[in-house]
Design an enzyme around this catalytic site. Structure first.
Site, short mmCIF file in Angstrom:
data_model
loop_
_atom_site.label_atom_id
_atom_site.label_comp_id
_atom_site.label_asym_id
_atom_site.label_seq_id
_atom_site.Cartn_x
_atom_site.Cartn_y
_atom_site.Cartn_z
N ASP A 197 2.95 -37.17 54.10
CA ASP A 197 2.60 -38.10 53.02
C ASP A 197 1.78 -39.29 53.53
O ASP A 197 1.89 -40.39 53.01
CB ASP A 197 3.86 -38.60 52.28
N LEU A 238 -3.37 -49.61 53.93
CA LEU A 238 -3.26 -50.94 54.53
C LEU A 238 -2.89 -51.97 53.46
O LEU A 238 -2.12 -52.89 53.69
CB LEU A 238 -4.61 -51.32 55.18
N SER A 260 -8.16 -47.09 54.81
CA SER A 260 -8.10 -46.96 53.36
C SER A 260 -7.30 -48.11 52.78
O SER A 260 -6.21 -48.44 53.27
CB SER A 260 -7.47 -45.60 53.03
N LYS A 306 -3.27 -37.56 53.56
CA LYS A 306 -4.25 -36.56 54.05
C LYS A 306 -5.13 -36.09 52.90
O LYS A 306 -6.30 -35.80 53.09
CB LYS A 306 -3.53 -35.35 54.65
N THR A 362 6.11 -33.35 45.44
CA THR A 362 6.69 -32.04 45.11
C THR A 362 8.05 -32.19 44.46
O THR A 362 8.37 -31.50 43.50
CB THR A 362 6.79 -31.17 46.39
N THR A 363 8.88 -33.10 44.97
CA THR A 363 10.25 -33.20 44.48
C THR A 363 10.54 -34.49 43.73
O THR A 363 11.59 -34.61 43.11
CB THR A 363 11.24 -33.12 45.66
N GLY A 364 9.62 -35.45 43.81
CA GLY A 364 9.84 -36.74 43.14
C GLY A 364 10.86 -37.62 43.85
O GLY A 364 11.20 -38.70 43.37
N GLY A 421 2.36 -31.00 48.62
CA GLY A 421 1.87 -31.23 47.27
C GLY A 421 1.01 -32.45 47.24
O GLY A 421 1.34 -33.44 47.87
N HIS A 422 -0.11 -32.35 46.57
CA HIS A 422 -0.80 -33.60 46.30
C HIS A 422 -1.51 -33.57 44.96
O HIS A 422 -1.84 -32.52 44.43
CB HIS A 422 -1.68 -34.06 47.46
N GLN A 435 2.21 -31.31 55.74
CA GLN A 435 3.30 -31.99 56.44
C GLN A 435 2.71 -32.78 57.64
O GLN A 435 1.60 -33.24 57.52
CB GLN A 435 4.40 -31.01 56.86
#
Ligand code: IMP
Length: 441
Positions: free
Chosen positions: A13, A332, A413, A16, A300-302, A40-41, A224
């Site tokens: 997370d 940042l 970013s 990526k 994915t799972t919240g 998941g994204h 991952q």
């Protein structure tokens, strides 16, 4: 052609998805090489929101081919749902999506075993996503797995399925006291899925070899991250695949000699979902504040993500294990309102200060972070275009991180939008992708 691998450097997370989205227009092919629909994204294009788990987000670019490599474990029902969603919104899959014949299939008994095993582990549970990814890799290593190519051979599929169901049902019944499966209940829907997926299933390693020989540029998209790698992560609190750069070769069938660069992605702080040691975890209200500011909930799972300070040991380790030449630093801006910012430079353990990542589970569990503190910049970094636009103290933070991890940042970013990205002056990225800076202006 550079053929770059993008890997996560922490526990996942890191953002990526955004980095890959920026790089995708610069390449011809994007390859997923490990993991499954545990990843998941969410990609927002204009007013449309796409949630992708197994298919690279490159699929949203009509000129980019996407490959799901042999190192991936694929849940046919889940991938078909993603494909249907994409087709409904006008995305072209034919000629743009290729699935490896060697990728292993996640079957309904895998999530069942995943959840049953987690329930049995009690306090030692991993905190998996429950998608069956671990049990599918168990079958792969145990040489009883079912591959995409097997799905296309009805007799072979039936034989393997019968054998597997007999074994899995014993496990489910006798060890886990959980419901069992009937062959026909799986066989028929999975034969239908096979028909659906057949046009996309191919020898992707051969295709990639031909494309690379023809001069196509390939981007390898890791899912991952390093600290969840089956060999190099915080075992046993890991995922079951090779998430590190070496996995790009084995998980795609592209030889390491054709891969010419590794880019790591790191968050300006750290998060982790699920169980396992996390030395720099913030306890108390600050962790909650960062979670809110960074919207740290699993795609994915919240599940709420655990939040912590930047851990330079983790990053240095990731740089070494992956051979990372440059790091894209994300989020940042989430630290903009912190009056003090901490950086972990070592772990205190039984009177010693460790400066390298320990392998032992108990050492990491008991390790106390040694922090360096710098005062926060307390002003907005969002939308900075060049490094000089950043507050001096934020620049000081970045410089100290670079010094500690030993490689330069290529991007910083400061918000979710593409435009909220700085491509740094010394960025090796512009050597790999000369047009990337102008693509963000
Ligand atoms: P599994 O991959 O579902 O077996 O879960 C194993 C561990 O990896 C758990 O701690 C999960 O929370 C973690 N994990 C799996 N996928 C991701 C991801 O995409 N991001 C962050 N953590 C993940």
């Amino acid at each position: 052609m550079p053929n770059i691998v993008v890997v996560g450097t922490q526990w996942g997370d890191e953002g990526k998805g955004k980095v890959v989205d920026i790089l995708t227009p610069q390449v011809d092919v994007v390859v997923r090489f490990q993991g499954g629909n545990n990843a998941g994204h969410t990609v927002v294009v204009g007013r449309e929101k796409y949630v992708l788990h197994s298919i690279p987000s490159g699929i949203l670019h009509p000129n980019v081919r996407c490959v799901i490599g042999c190192g991936v474990v694929l849940d046919p029902a889940s991938v078909i749902e993603e494909m249907e969603g994409l087709v409904r919104r006008g995305v072209t899959l034919d000629g743009n999506l290729f699935i490896s014949k060697n990728a292993h299939v996640i079957l309904p008994y895998h999530p069942a075993l995943d959840r049953a095993s987690e329930a049995k582990l009690g306090a030692r549970r991993i905190g998996t996503t429950g998608k069956g990814v671990g049990p599918a890799y168990v079958d792969k290593a145990a040489r009883v797995g079912i591959r995409m190519a097997d799905l296309l051979d009805e007799k072979l599929f039936r034989d393997k399925l019968e054998w597997n169901i007999a074994q899995k049902n014993r496990l489910l019944r006798e060890i886990y006291d959980a419901p069992t499966f009937a062959v026909e209940d799986i066989l028929n829907p999975y034969l239908r899925y096979a028909g659906w997926l057949a046009p996309y299933i191919t020898d992707t390693s051969l295709l990639l070899s031909k494309w690379i020989d023809a001069g196509y540029d390939v981007l390898f998209e890791g899912a991952q991250a390093t600290m969840l790698d089956v060999d190099h992560g915080t075992y046993p609190y890991i995922t079951s695949s090779s998430t590190t750069a070496g996995g790009a070769a084995t998980g795609s069938g592209v030889p390491p000699t054709k891969i010419n660069g590794i880019l790591g992605v790191a968050k300006a702080y750290t998060t982790r979902v699920g169980g396992g040691p996390f030395p720099t975890e913030m306890k108390g209200p600050l962790g909650e504040t960062i979670r809110q500011r960074g919207n740290e909930y699993g795609a994915t799972t919240g599940r709420p993500r655990r939040c912590g300070w930047f851990d330079a040991l983790v990053l240095r380790y990731a740089v070494r294990i992956n051979g990372i030449e440059t790091v894209a630093l994300t989020k940042l801006d989430v630290l903009d309102q912190c009056d003090t910012v901490k950086i972990c430079t070592g772990y205190r353990y039984k009177g010693d200060v460790l400066t390298e990542m320990p392998a032992e589970e108990t050492v990491l569990q008991q390790a106390e972070p040694v922090y360096e503190e710098i005062s926060g910049w307390m002003s907005s970094t969002t939308g900075a275009k060049i490094e000089a636009d950043l507050p001096a103290k934020a620049r000081q933070y970045l410089a100290r991180l670079e010094e500690l991890i030993g490689v330069p940042f290529c991007m910083v970013s400061t918000g979710p939008q593409r435009a909220e990205t700085i491509v740094t002056e010394s960025s090796p990225l512009t050597r790999w992708y000369p047009a990337v800076r102008s693509s963000l202006l």
